[in-house]
Scaffold this motif. Structure first.
Motif, PDB file in Angstrom:
ATOM      1  N   ALA A 143       0.869  -1.046   0.048  1.00 21.76           N
ATOM      2  CA  ALA A 143       0.179  -0.221   0.140  1.00 21.76           C
ATOM      3  C   ALA A 143       0.765   1.388   0.383  1.00 21.76           C
ATOM      4  O   ALA A 143       0.741   2.808  -0.109  1.00 21.76           O
ATOM      5  CB  ALA A 143      -0.744   0.081   1.897  1.00 21.76           C
ATOM      6  N   SER A 144       1.997   0.757  -0.241  1.00 18.86           N
ATOM      7  CA  SER A 144       2.869   2.572   0.422  1.00 18.86           C
ATOM      8  C   SER A 144       3.176   3.122  -1.100  1.00 18.86           C
ATOM      9  O   SER A 144       4.109   4.386  -1.473  1.00 18.86           O
ATOM     10  CB  SER A 144       4.727   2.108   0.793  1.00 18.86           C
ATOM     11  OG  SER A 144       4.823   1.216   0.215  1.00 18.86           O
ATOM     12  N   HIS A 146       2.597   6.075  -3.429  1.00 16.45           N
ATOM     13  CA  HIS A 146       1.187   6.803  -2.875  1.00 16.45           C
ATOM     14  C   HIS A 146       1.039   7.248  -4.451  1.00 16.45           C
ATOM     15  O   HIS A 146       0.059   8.229  -4.208  1.00 16.45           O
ATOM     16  CB  HIS A 146       1.935   7.914  -1.911  1.00 16.45           C
ATOM     17  CG  HIS A 146       3.628   8.337  -2.427  1.00 16.45           C
ATOM     18  ND1 HIS A 146       3.723   9.313  -3.407  1.00 16.45           N
ATOM     19  CD2 HIS A 146       4.698   7.952  -1.914  1.00 16.45           C
ATOM     20  CE1 HIS A 146       4.905   9.558  -3.871  1.00 16.45           C
ATOM     21  NE2 HIS A 146       5.264   8.578  -3.464  1.00 16.45           N
ATOM     22  N   PHE A 149      -2.239   5.668  -5.532  1.00 15.81           N
ATOM     23  CA  PHE A 149      -3.143   5.249  -4.188  1.00 15.81           C
ATOM     24  C   PHE A 149      -3.809   4.464  -3.885  1.00 15.81           C
ATOM     25  O   PHE A 149      -4.070   3.747  -3.959  1.00 15.81           O
ATOM     26  CB  PHE A 149      -3.466   6.067  -3.636  1.00 15.81           C
ATOM     27  CG  PHE A 149      -4.068   6.669  -2.454  1.00 15.81           C
ATOM     28  CD1 PHE A 149      -2.843   5.989  -1.128  1.00 15.81           C
ATOM     29  CD2 PHE A 149      -5.474   6.560  -1.759  1.00 15.81           C
ATOM     30  CE1 PHE A 149      -3.471   5.519   0.051  1.00 15.81           C
ATOM     31  CE2 PHE A 149      -6.017   5.812  -0.426  1.00 15.81           C
ATOM     32  CZ  PHE A 149      -4.594   6.058   0.469  1.00 15.81           C
ATOM     33  N   THR A 153      -4.179   0.671  -2.981  1.00 17.31           N
ATOM     34  CA  THR A 153      -4.953   0.579  -1.457  1.00 17.31           C
ATOM     35  C   THR A 153      -6.060  -1.235  -1.970  1.00 17.31           C
ATOM     36  O   THR A 153      -5.471  -2.179  -1.017  1.00 17.31           O
ATOM     37  CB  THR A 153      -5.764   1.791  -1.203  1.00 17.31           C
ATOM     38  OG1 THR A 153      -5.021   2.828  -0.891  1.00 17.31           O
ATOM     39  CG2 THR A 153      -6.510   1.273   0.054  1.00 17.31           C
ATOM     40  N   GLU A 154      -5.646  -0.633  -3.721  1.00 15.74           N
ATOM     41  CA  GLU A 154      -7.195  -2.475  -4.068  1.00 15.74           C
ATOM     42  C   GLU A 154      -6.062  -3.199  -3.690  1.00 15.74           C
ATOM     43  O   GLU A 154      -6.711  -4.229  -3.815  1.00 15.74           O
ATOM     44  CB  GLU A 154      -7.181  -1.982  -5.217  1.00 15.74           C
ATOM     45  CG  GLU A 154      -8.248  -3.234  -6.003  1.00 15.74           C
ATOM     46  CD  GLU A 154      -8.606  -3.495  -7.656  1.00 15.74           C
ATOM     47  OE1 GLU A 154      -9.544  -3.579  -7.609  1.00 15.74           O
ATOM     48  OE2 GLU A 154      -8.246  -2.084  -7.442  1.00 15.74           O
ATOM     49  N   ALA A 156      -3.849  -4.139  -1.836  1.00 17.48           N
ATOM     50  CA  ALA A 156      -3.589  -4.746  -0.366  1.00 17.48           C
ATOM     51  C   ALA A 156      -4.225  -4.960   0.289  1.00 17.48           C
ATOM     52  O   ALA A 156      -4.280  -5.903   1.056  1.00 17.48           O
ATOM     53  CB  ALA A 156      -3.121  -3.325   0.341  1.00 17.48           C
ATOM     54  N   MET A 157      -5.658  -4.124  -0.090  1.00 17.92           N
ATOM     55  CA  MET A 157      -6.717  -5.630   0.678  1.00 17.92           C
ATOM     56  C   MET A 157      -7.099  -6.422   0.319  1.00 17.92           C
ATOM     57  O   MET A 157      -7.255  -7.347   0.745  1.00 17.92           O
ATOM     58  CB  MET A 157      -7.903  -3.857   0.201  1.00 17.92           C
ATOM     59  CG  MET A 157      -7.705  -3.037   0.506  1.00 17.92           C
ATOM     60  SD  MET A 157      -8.558  -2.994   2.519  1.00 17.92           S
ATOM     61  CE  MET A 157     -10.248  -4.251   2.743  1.00 17.92           C
TER      62      MET A 157
END
Length: 500
Positions: A143-144, A146, A149, A153-154, A156-157
């Motif tokens: 998730a890093s 930036h 983003f 994030t998707e 990482a989820m």
């Protein structure tokens, strides 16, 4: 003070101490450069101490950790790969002052600690703790990214949810294994006397399924392309290399080097075929280089599983050499991708963006071609020798169907690897991929070193690889179905040591 009844491999406290020092340094004052320097020093110290340990292992084999040649070899490979990934990350982390990311090297050290704990584990407890430490750190690292983003994030989820499910299956299987055998020793419970064999089989299959997810073997593979595409390029390399080494080493440790239980033979056979064919066929459909490398990683895990499934004189040498070849070649590809990071932010790392790279940037184009040829198994690269060793294990035990699948998969892989080289050779003098113009000596040096290893390992496999592989003479002893090691090891290398 650690007593003589407690055994602890030295790299684990070294990595733990380095992580704590980094955490204290971040709490005192944020500095990305200082955190990266601490990470490099910690990794080098762990490499120096990799053959040392605190205390003596219990004579009855009931300790939490084990330190044999297989563990040392895979730990060295993990530490060296993370050291390369730190250098891949250096330029972006140091020069992006607007987004301080001290947590990046901290999470990477935690992930390295988890991966190293896995390869030294002789009990379910440190193994599962290592799996979770590695998984939690990977979620933060994925998730890093930036500058993309939403995609990061998707990814990482997706990893959070699917990794949690696989860890639950793995933990459930361990609980059943403990209930069947009454022991937390890191061995399959399939032959525990006095218990229903069906329960032992269920426990073994659940643990195997959890490991296959972490290894991204088909049909537990769909998370890997999305996660690697959403992660920063160095973290994609960490996911494809470091995490895979740790889980494959644990898989070999768990089932030993001998024949697998009879009820698992068909399952492993089917998984190998599906993994090789599925990974290669998925790679044919990719327009993103990172997704293609993810699918390629799936296929290479299938090739490794052929050696895992083929106990014999060539098994140990095949697995150790192939791990080196896969690690060096994959790290080389991602090192070159990191050199093109500004362009990746604009076009999403499309393969067509590499058009014409040979015309204006021959060094990265040549290095990328060498790495791709190694992954395809073309001489004179280390990948050819490694794939030849894998084929040797199949020939030794007459795994005719698996050998046929290996050949077909290699032919498919040859197409999409050579297609990238073709794209780089086309386009005249106007490439669409602008290589970063800032000085990047660390990436240039890393690319040159990895390219030399790939070529020298293919031209002189014996003298070049033997000093690098402390585990090739013999790795771990084979286990029978009760987990009791026989008197003599069966895993020996096909590489002859250099003459003295």
């Amino acid at each position: 003070m650690i007593g003589h009844d407690i055994f602890l491999p030295a790299p684990l406290p070294v990595l733990s101490a380095g992580t704590m020092v980094m955490l204290l340094a971040i709490a005192w004052r944020r500095s990305v450069i200082r955190s990266l320097v601490i990470a490099v020093v910690t990794l080098l110290a762990a490499l120096v101490s990799v053959t040392h340990a605190f205390g003596t292992p219990p004579a009855d084999g009931t300790g939490l950790f084990v330190q044999d040649r297989w563990a040392i070899y895979t730990a060295v490979l993990i530490l060296l790969s993370v050291l390369c990934i730190v250098f891949m990350s250096w330029r972006d982390l140091v020069r992006d002052a607007a987004h301080p990311t001290d947590e990046y090297p901290l999470l990477m050290m935690l992930g390295t600690l988890g991966a190293t704990s896995m390869v030294f584990s002789a009990s379910y407890m440190p193994f599962f703790l290592g799996v979770e430490i590695l998984g939690i750190s990977l979620m933060g690292l994925i998730a890093s990214r930036h500058y993309r983003f939403a995609q990061a994030t998707e990814a990482a989820m997706k990893y959070l949810i699917l990794s949690g499910v696989s860890s639950a299956i793995l933990l459930f299987g361990m609980g059943l294994a403990y209930g069947v055998s009454g022991s937390l020793a890191f061995v399959p419970p399939v032959a525990a006397a006095g218990f229903a064999p069906s329960m032992a089989q269920v426990a073994t299959v659940m643990i195997l399924a959890g490991m296959f997810f972490k290894l991204s073997a088909v049909p537990f593979h769909m998370w890997l392309p999305d996660v690697m595409e959403g992660a920063p390029p160095p973290i994609a390399a960490f996911t494809a290399v470091t995490a895979k080494i740790a889980i494959f080493a644990s898989l070999v440790r768990y089932f030993g080097a001998g024949p697998l239980p009879p009820f698992m033979q068909g399952v492993i056979y089917a998984v190998i075929i599906l993994t090789i064919m599925g990974g290669n066929l998925l790679a044919l459909c990719q327009n993103s280089l990172t997704r293609l490398m993810a699918c390629s990683s799936i296929a290479h895990m299938g090739y490794l599983l052929i050696a895992f499934f083929s106990p014999g004189r060539l098994q140990g040498g095949a697995m150790t050499v192939y791990l080196v070849a896969y690690t060096v070649s994959t790290l080389g590809v991602f090192t070159i991708i990191c050199a093109c990071a500004p362009a990746m932010r604009q076009d999403g790392n499309r393969i067509t963006a590499w058009k014409g790279l040979f015309a204006t940037n021959p060094l990265p184009a040549t290095a990328m071609s060498v790495m791709l040829l190694s992954l395809a198994g073309i001489p004179p690269t280390i990948g050819f020798f490694a794939k030849f060793e894998i084929a040797g294990t199949g020939v030794e035990l007459q795994r005719d169907v698996l050998l046929l699948v290996l050949v077909i998969g290699s032919i498919i892989g040859l197409y999409y690897y050579l297609n990238i080289i073709r794209v780089m050779m086309n386009g005249g003098a106007a490439p669409s991929l602008p290589i970063a113009r800032q000085p990047q000596p660390e990436l240039t040096a890393l690319t040159i070193v990895l390219t030399i290893i790939v070529i020298m390992g293919g031209l002189f496999p014996g003298p070049a690889l033997y000093p690098l592989l402390p585990a090739t003479v013999k790795t771990m002893p084979a286990r029978n179905l009760t987990g009791t090691p026989p008197e003599a090891p069966i895993m020996k290398t096909a590489i002859a040591p250099p003459a003295l």
